[in-house]
Scaffold this motif. Sequence first.
Motif, PDB file in Angstrom:
ATOM      1  N   MET A 168       0.820  -1.188   0.000  1.00  0.00           N
ATOM      2  CA  MET A 168       0.000   0.000   0.000  1.00  0.00           C
ATOM      3  C   MET A 168       0.868   1.256   0.000  1.00  0.00           C
ATOM      4  SD  MET A 168      -3.083  -1.155   2.624  1.00  0.00           S
ATOM      5  CE  MET A 168      -3.539   0.497   3.002  1.00  0.00           C
ATOM      6  N   ALA A 169       1.905   1.234   0.809  1.00  0.00           N
ATOM      7  CA  ALA A 169       2.757   2.421   0.900  1.00  0.00           C
ATOM      8  C   ALA A 169       3.493   2.679  -0.410  1.00  0.00           C
ATOM      9  CB  ALA A 169       3.745   2.259   2.041  1.00  0.00           C
ATOM     10  N   ARG A 170       3.979   1.620  -1.056  1.00  0.00           N
ATOM     11  CA  ARG A 170       4.751   1.787  -2.276  1.00  0.00           C
ATOM     12  C   ARG A 170       3.903   2.355  -3.407  1.00  0.00           C
ATOM     13  NH1 ARG A 170       7.445  -2.722  -6.045  1.00  0.00           N
ATOM     14  NH2 ARG A 170       8.534  -1.297  -7.392  1.00  0.00           N
ATOM     15  N   MET A 171       2.691   1.870  -3.530  1.00  0.00           N
ATOM     16  CA  MET A 171       1.826   2.303  -4.618  1.00  0.00           C
ATOM     17  C   MET A 171       1.006   3.543  -4.263  1.00  0.00           C
ATOM     18  SD  MET A 171       2.472   0.166  -7.055  1.00  0.00           S
ATOM     19  CE  MET A 171       1.102   0.188  -8.181  1.00  0.00           C
ATOM     20  N   GLY A 172       0.998   3.943  -2.991  1.00  0.00           N
ATOM     21  CA  GLY A 172       0.286   5.136  -2.570  1.00  0.00           C
ATOM     22  C   GLY A 172      -1.206   4.940  -2.366  1.00  0.00           C
ATOM     23  N   ALA A 223      -7.809  -1.464  -2.978  1.00  0.00           N
ATOM     24  CA  ALA A 223      -7.087  -0.910  -4.127  1.00  0.00           C
ATOM     25  C   ALA A 223      -5.685  -1.502  -4.211  1.00  0.00           C
ATOM     26  CB  ALA A 223      -7.021   0.614  -4.023  1.00  0.00           C
ATOM     27  N   ALA A 224      -5.046  -1.640  -3.093  1.00  0.00           N
ATOM     28  CA  ALA A 224      -3.701  -2.218  -3.077  1.00  0.00           C
ATOM     29  C   ALA A 224      -3.717  -3.657  -3.572  1.00  0.00           C
ATOM     30  CB  ALA A 224      -3.121  -2.152  -1.668  1.00  0.00           C
ATOM     31  N   MET A 225      -4.718  -4.422  -3.198  1.00  0.00           N
ATOM     32  CA  MET A 225      -4.815  -5.821  -3.610  1.00  0.00           C
ATOM     33  C   MET A 225      -5.043  -5.945  -5.113  1.00  0.00           C
ATOM     34  SD  MET A 225      -4.153  -7.466  -0.928  1.00  0.00           S
ATOM     35  CE  MET A 225      -4.578  -9.142  -1.362  1.00  0.00           C
ATOM     36  N   ILE A 226      -5.796  -5.018  -5.687  1.00  0.00           N
ATOM     37  CA  ILE A 226      -6.063  -5.049  -7.127  1.00  0.00           C
ATOM     38  C   ILE A 226      -4.763  -4.908  -7.918  1.00  0.00           C
ATOM     39  CG2 ILE A 226      -7.121  -3.762  -9.037  1.00  0.00           C
ATOM     40  CD1 ILE A 226      -9.457  -3.155  -7.062  1.00  0.00           C
ATOM     41  N   TYR A 227      -3.881  -4.037  -7.455  1.00  0.00           N
ATOM     42  CA  TYR A 227      -2.647  -3.754  -8.183  1.00  0.00           C
ATOM     43  C   TYR A 227      -1.433  -4.518  -7.644  1.00  0.00           C
ATOM     44  CZ  TYR A 227      -5.388  -0.094 -10.298  1.00  0.00           C
ATOM     45  OH  TYR A 227      -6.357   0.587 -10.979  1.00  0.00           O
ATOM     46  N   GLN A 228      -1.642  -5.428  -6.739  1.00  0.00           N
ATOM     47  CA  GLN A 228      -0.533  -6.153  -6.125  1.00  0.00           C
ATOM     48  C   GLN A 228       0.292  -6.910  -7.160  1.00  0.00           C
ATOM     49  OE1 GLN A 228      -1.714  -8.978  -3.181  1.00  0.00           O
ATOM     50  NE2 GLN A 228       0.348  -9.308  -2.460  1.00  0.00           N
TER      51      GLN A 228
END
Length: 51
Positions: free
Chosen positions: A1-5, A11-16
């Motif tokens: 989450m922190a890396r992708m903002g 949202a973080a899981m979608i782009y993991q």
Amino acid sequence: MARMGHAATRAAMIYQHTAREQDEQIADALNSQIKKSRDRARSGHGKRKKL
């Protein structure tokens, strides 16, 4: 989450998967550079020649 903002876990899981692929590419590039440097050091690249 922190890396992708991302503030939301969803949202973080979608782009993991994207972050994981990028991490692998970064690791591969670093590994390649390390191998090149190690091989050059082993071959004596950069050593001063005696005159």
